[in-house]
Design a protein around this motif. Structure first.
Motif: not given
Ligand SMILES: Nc1ncnc2c1ncn2[C@@H]1O[C@H](COP(=O)(O)OP(=O)(O)OP(=O)(O)O)[C@@H](O)[C@H]1O
Ligand SMILES: Nc1ncnc2c1ncn2[C@@H]1O[C@H](COP(=O)(O)OP(=O)(O)OP(=O)(O)O)[C@@H](O)[C@H]1O
Ligand SMILES: [Mg+2]
Ligand SMILES: [Mg+2]
Lengths: 348, 299, 301, 348, 299
Positions: E176, E165, E162-163, E122, E152, E167, B66, E172
């Motif tokens: 990831e 979850v 992860l920015r 995700v 997470k 997304q 990532g 990804l």
């Protein structure tokens, strides 16, 4: 390395027949044969020269469109305006010649140009906006349908072309698009219409393009995985716009065939046919999701549709049930088709 | 299955690609990026990356999962357009509108997701976009035999022994598919070869062949961008190492300035590695190979 | 024959910004209803009133169109009642809201009950029965009735009415009206299968032309009769290729529908005095074909 | 690890509004508002209570089907028999009660059971044969259409149900399916029909199921990647068959709403509507390929369709152009929709 | 980003899975295959494989690309049905009709192609098929907060930060995505854990974490099937090594009977490796790391 080619122990024996059986159209072919035999046996007129000429003719115009639509579907798109296009192009020629006295060849050319333009617009809209083609061409379909009705009405005051056969040089054009050849000499029955030859020709060309040219390769690729195709360097835009134009062009051809065979078209000609084309393509082995299918399969699909449609009439079954019979036969054909294909695929 | 030096020279394909532009002298920058950045919506995947890809050099891009490696090479390959900064090709700032443009400039790419069309036969996938034809005018047709032959032999050279190049590529195993993608790029790559984790799904032997290809391409004067998580793969062939972390560049180091151990440590994220090694030691016993390796690698 | 009445009355002072809605059960592009529309619009032009035409073959949708017209506060509604039950509520509501309603074409049994001022037209039944009688009189035995739109109430009723007076055998044939080539092929097949058929009866002028082709192609001796006119139909009648055409005079239905509302508005007239007014049918044969050719070419007959 | 949650330097600032904007239905909502405003401004009757009651009624029955079809499309399948199903169920009740004197509630129940059975057959056929649902349900559609026509004619001798309102307990059923509430007291105009409440209710339930239940999760999964979903352990068969039955059930509900609002159905009721449902779902943000979309979006799609349809009539535009206007408006709505969605997605 | 031993114990999820069957004593065969075979149409992908998966043991499946490893584990996972032979679970010969049946028996799998639904967020992917719910009856609804939280934290434990979850998982990076698939299987795996090249796309650190998970699962008494092309990953954690070549088994060796070197040699295909090493030496110079490694490995 070289040892791998002959007698690889990881492959069981395969006959050439089995290999042939893996083509996508094989199921449709078998289904077509079964249906032919069925009606040939159960009805009298079906397998006669004149009977065959009837259902061949019915299948031919649908078949031409189905082949074009199959190419488009393999390329991963739909064209719902394909049906209305056949009416539109016929009306353009009809109106221009009967009402404005334009030379018939000029009118034919104008309508071809218009069709290709609409096809290009469809393609560019789909590619540029990223909207599904189902929706974009639905819009075009509605617009064409509106123009067909309102435009024709406004220009010639009625909803169908009249007096086409009095137009100068009509016979010339009819030679190409609307004539027929007697097969058995007797005038009654047993004609083969020009549209049948066009159909065979178009199917052959489409099959050639699909399997033996770069363009064909690209069509499979853009339909199978557009992102991958783009990443590998396939000109996606060009390919797809070309496909939409091909479909529109086929719509024009069918429009001409209709106009010069029946010497008239009406404002609702072709409306609703777009789904028949898709059905024929799917029966012929095309995937709805794109990337797989064959042109000749779509032609078989149209043949099945044409045969079933007329065969039911020949059988003299209660006409109200027509649709139900059609549904059952279609389902039957597709099931048979699928069964054959599965057998072929797992054949050893 | 033997990969010996007698077989025909494969991957020597400057003439196959869409472009046959002459190769610049070794060391010339073919591609340069300056402060390049990319965001997807509000997600900033890459920012302020500066580096160059030079003829006859292998640039390794390293970084955690990532970190933005694939995003970076997709910009070089024309698959994505950068949001900020400059992409300079042969000294001219440009934006690659499509991968086709990149291919026409002689930049061939193996994407991490391989870019294959699952339902199409292997040989069609191999030549997709660069089909061989014979005949003229309207009768120009695909040279199917030739294409099948080349596909078969190029894959054989990588140690992949296909039963049938007519099989849909979607039915190949993961590694076989990866090999097709690599063989294709090597065959068509004219000036720059971009490889995104090419060895990920490959066996030991196939990995060796890929590294050999990379070295060969470099020796022929191509610029190569090579992404891998395996320091043992990166170090032998790499000339420069660019490290990405969380979308930012941590620097761009020539090979002379680092050892394999430093590289491994850098890839694994430095200090944090120690605690992992510690833990592995606990779970697997102190004599475990992996614990030892990681421990040795951590500074 | 009824067109043109009231043209002189159409002075601007009288028309008082009237708007009439004409709501039919036609599907789009139907030649018959296109003439109804032309008639209604012509009347609107002549009287200087606004005519808004809309249509939907689905009774639920048609009733919505009626509701919509009431909401739009039109001054009168002309409606065709193919399926009276489906429109009952909406028509009664319109009447209750003070909007005068005239029914045309079909619905002669129910118009009074629903509160419409009058009914103009000729049901499918009358025309069908007339055709049946005529064919019987000319000694035919076996009719195939070509239905171009599956499940269309009006078409089904026409064929049924033909059967009720004809005496001989009447069979229905479903064809796909949007594909003339298929229509021709299907009729051909039917003629090839059933050699006893001596009349092909089509329910739209367009399809008579297809039938002409089909008869030629199949080598059958069958004659052709049709509902509705077109220029080509009349030419074929003159050439003896078509026996006769039934002119239901759709133009009259549209024109008189609007006229009735108009007279009610400006003069309080009740056309027909509560009795239905017939608009047809008329038979067009070789004898009178010349006289109507000109009008058919205009798309008004 | 914990540091990543707040103030991640890899995310630019996002407002809650932008987040909301990323829902699939947002484009359709905006398009609906634009169209409402357009017609409200340009015509008189459109924004009145009685005007709104008209287009709401038109939108409601389509909306119910569109929502069900949207679920099915998210699950990766189509149902072309959905339109004919509305007519079929209505006819069953009509024939059983008017011709055979069956108790109205029993008839309603029988038709529900038949509908669910047909839905289940659709689903099982699709899953067991591996045929595309487009083809399987097309077969069912034809069969239903044939039964609607021939069956009704054979049983009651005509093609439309008549005399429904004389059936015992008709009023009871009408209360539930066909009644209306006056909004502004005056009898004329301004009613809200039962179908509108049903529509709202169905949309709410569908949205809840889709976003907040396991079933919803599975629907997205089977439509998005069937193989993956199966591999992870989602009960694919159950989910898909359930979806087909839901669509059939919605068809039944709409059949009842039509029957008891207008007190009649015809043998061709609903034919051709199946595509309208798909269109509404797509306008509402569903992907043709499955795995993405929303129920409420489909409801907005139906609203747009209903408003455009009635708005064109109110505008007094020439009826011949109806289709063309419809096409242009649809295209416009979808383009606006797409534009909004793109903006939302790339919003920072 | 630190993967230290203080963090909560993750991957200890015997209770999460569909099955909570008690674990059999270490060494008992949970899964056994006898002369199992699989063909796709006329392609024979696997024939006559016999082996077993035992509680508390890690069975490594090794082999070249296309050897049939994925096919083998797909049979164990219920994703494919075997054409010949017997699959014995808990002593009973059965055919797994669907992956769901396998899951219900406590067999969790990470497929090589990951089995994720690209358009879904995700967290939804993580819990797909085993969603957490709260409330009762018709009001039972997804426990979204809880699921997001777990997703997470499980990913964080693998070193994936992860920015968001929410997304779609399709956006990804490759690594990831792989981590999501692994974390999911580890979380839900109750008795058997099957991993098909789990470390392929992973960075050094993430690979370490995965190996740690494998060791932990083994220590908890699960049976683990582990596929990898990296001998350095296979050797430390494996208890038995099964070697596949061209769809056939070359044998099934306990760890005691082999060294890392032997293992590597076996994986690379023995004799043929020498010529590759030779070639690499030529291209990269005799001091190249990879050449040295391969040379050392070849017998
Ligand atoms: N659906 C299928 N149809 C036909 N052949 C297939 C299919 N799936 C796999 N194969 C073939 O079976 C063989 C074994 O494939 P498999 O995926 O099991 O290999 P693998 O050992 O996992 O390889 P890798 O290490 O590259 O992942 C391959 O040669 C492949 O081409
Ligand atoms: N289309 C997209 N939309 C949103 N975010 C994306 C998209 N593509 C990538 N990302 C995000 O950008 C970041 C960088 O992704 P990228 O694929 O470049 O990583 P990578 O370095 O190649 O990782 P790996 O080693 O795992 O392949 C990731 O966090 C990913 O989630
Ligand atoms: Mg990557
Ligand atoms: Mg594999």
């Amino acid at each position: 390395m070289a040892t791998a080619t002959v007698g690889d122990e990881r492959i069981s024996q395969t006959s050439t027949l089995t290999k042939l059986m893996k083509r996508p159209e094989i199921g449709a072919l078998v289904a077509a044969v079964v249906i032919f035999v069925f009606f040939a046996v159960t009805t009298e007129a079906f397998a006669t020269a004149s009977g065959a000429s009837t259902w061949l003719r019915g299948a031919s115009t649908i078949g031409i469109m189905a082949v074009a639509v199959a190419l488009l579907m393999i390329g991963g798109e739909f064209d719902l305006s394909a049906g209305a296009m056949t009416g539109f192009t016929g009306l353009v020629v009809g109106v221009l010649t009967t009402e404005y006295g334009l030379n018939i060849w000029a009118a034919i050319f104008v309508s071809l140009a218009l069709a290709l333009m609409i096809g290009a617009i469809n393609g560019i809209l789909v590619m540029r906006t990223g909207l599904p083609s189902f929706i974009v061409t639905l819009g075009t379909f509605f617009v064409l349908q509106g123009i067909d009705l309102a435009g024709t009405k406004a220009l010639i005051g009625q909803v169908a072309i009249q007096g086409m056969s009095n137009v100068p040089y009509y016979d010339q054009a009819k030679k190409i698009f609307g004539s027929s050849i007697d097969v058995n000499g007797s005038g009654a029955g047993g004609q083969i219409y020009a549209s049948v030859f066009w159909w065979i020709g178009i199917t052959a060309v489409a099959t050639w393009v699909l399997l033996r040219t770069r363009t064909g390769n690209w069509i499979f690729a853009v339909g199978g995985q557009q992102t991958a195709a783009r990443q590998i360097g396939v000109p996606v835009l060009k390919t797809k716009v070309g496909l939409f134009m091909t479909t529109a062009g086929a719509g024009w051809l069918v429009g001409m065939l209709l106009l010069f065979t029946t010497s008239t078209v009406q404002s609702n000609t072709g409306v609703g046919q777009e789904f028949i084309y898709i059905i024929c393509a799917v029966v012929g082995g095309c995937l709805m999701t794109g990337g797989y299918g064959s042109a000749i399969g779509a032609a078989f699909g149209a043949l099945i549709y044409g045969m079933v449609n007329q065969g039911i009439v020949y059988s003299g079954w209660d006409n109200n049930w027509l649709r139900a019979f059609l549904g059952v036969m279609l389902l039957g054909a597709v099931l048979l088709n699928e069964w054959v294909r599965k057998r072929a695929e797992t054949a050893q | 299955m033997s990969v010996d030096s007698e077989q025909p020279e494969t991957g020597s394909g400057a003439s196959h690609g869409l472009s046959s532009a002459a190769l610049p002298p070794v060391g010339t920058a073919i591609l340069e990026v300056r402060d390049i950045g990319k965001h997807y919506g509000n997600i900033i995947a890459l920012s302020e990356i500066t580096t160059s890809v030079r003829a006859g050099e292998v640039t390794c891009v390293l970084g955690d999962n990532g970190a933005g490696k694939s995003t970076f090479i997709k910009i070089l390959a024309g698959a994505h357009q950068h949001s900020d900064g400059e992409l300079i090709i042969d000294g001219v700032a440009t934006t690659l509108g499509s991968p086709r443009e990149a291919l026409e400039l002689g930049i061939a790419t193996v994407y991490q997701d391989l870019s294959v069309v699952p339902l199409m036969p292997v040989w069609r996938n191999f030549f997709l976009g660069c089909e061989l034809t014979k005949g003229v005018g309207p009768f120009r047709k695909l040279d199917v035999e030739q294409m099948k032959l080349i596909t078969k032999s190029e894959l054989a050279a990588m140690g992949i022994d296909l039963r049938d190049v007519d099989q849909p590529i979607g039915t190949l195993s993961g590694g076989e598919r990866q090999c097709v993608a690599i063989a294709r790029a090597v065959y068509f790559g004219a000036r720059v070869l971009i490889l995104d984790e090419p060895t990920a799904a490959l066996g030991v032997k196939q990995s060796g062949v890929v590294l050999k290809y990379v070295a060969k391409a470099r020796d022929r004067g191509l610029g190569v961008v090579f992404i891998t998580h395996n320091p043992h793969h990166a170090y032998p062939v790499g000339d420069r190492f660019m490290l990405l972390r969380r979308g930012k560049s941590m620097g761009d180091f020539p090979k002379q300035e680092m050892t394999l151990e430093e590289l491994t440590a850098m890839m694994a994220g430095g200090a944090e590695l120690e605690s992992l090694a510690h833990e592995l030691e606990k779970t697997m016993g102190p004599d475990s190979e992996i614990a030892k390796t990681i421990k040795a690698d951590s500074p | 024959a009824c067109s043109g009445t009231g043209k002189e009355d159409a002075t601007k002072e009288n028309s008082q910004d009237l708007t009439y809605a004409v709501i039919t059960h036609s599907s789009s592009g139907d030649a018959f209803w296109d003439r109804v529309k032309s008639g209604a619009e012509k009347a609107g032009d002549d009287y200087g009133v606004k005519v808004e035409y809309s249509s939907d073959p689905d009774p639920a949708k048609q009733s919505q169109l009626i509701d919509g017209a009431v909401a739009d506060k039109v001054d009168g509604i002309v409606v065709s009642m193919a399926n009276p039950d489906g429109l009952e509520d909406s028509i009664k509501k319109a009447v209750a809201a003070g909007v005068p309603v005239v029914t045309i074409n079909s619905g002669v049994d129910k118009f009074k009950q629903f509160g419409a001022i009058t009914h103009i037209g000729q049901t499918e039944t009358i025309a069908g029965e007339a055709v049946g009688e005529r064919l019987k009189g000319e000694g035919y035995k076996n009719v195939v009735c070509v239905i171009q739109e599956a499940g269309n109430i009006g078409l089904e009723e026409r064929c049924k009415a033909v059967g009720s007076t004809f005496g001989g055998k009447v069979s229905n044939l479903q064809v796909d009206g949007t594909d003339d080539s298929a229509v021709q092929a299907t009729i051909t097949s039917q003629l090839q299968t059933d050699k006893a058929i001596d009349v092909v009866l089509t329910l739209g002028g367009q399809y008579a032309i297809d039938a002409v082709g089909a008869v030629e192609q199949s080598g059958s001796k069958a004659k052709i009769a049709t509902f509705d006119l077109s220029e080509d139909v009349i030419k074929n009648i003159q050439d003896d290729k078509i026996l006769f055409a039934v002119d239901q005079q759709p133009y009259v239905q549209g024109f008189l529908g609007v006229t009735t509302l108009y007279l009610k508005d400006i003069n309080g007239n009740d056309v027909g005095g509560g009795q239905p007014v017939n608009s047809g049918p008329a038979f067009i044969t070789k004898e009178n074909a010349d006289a109507v050719l000109k009008f058919a070419a205009n798309g008004t007959r």
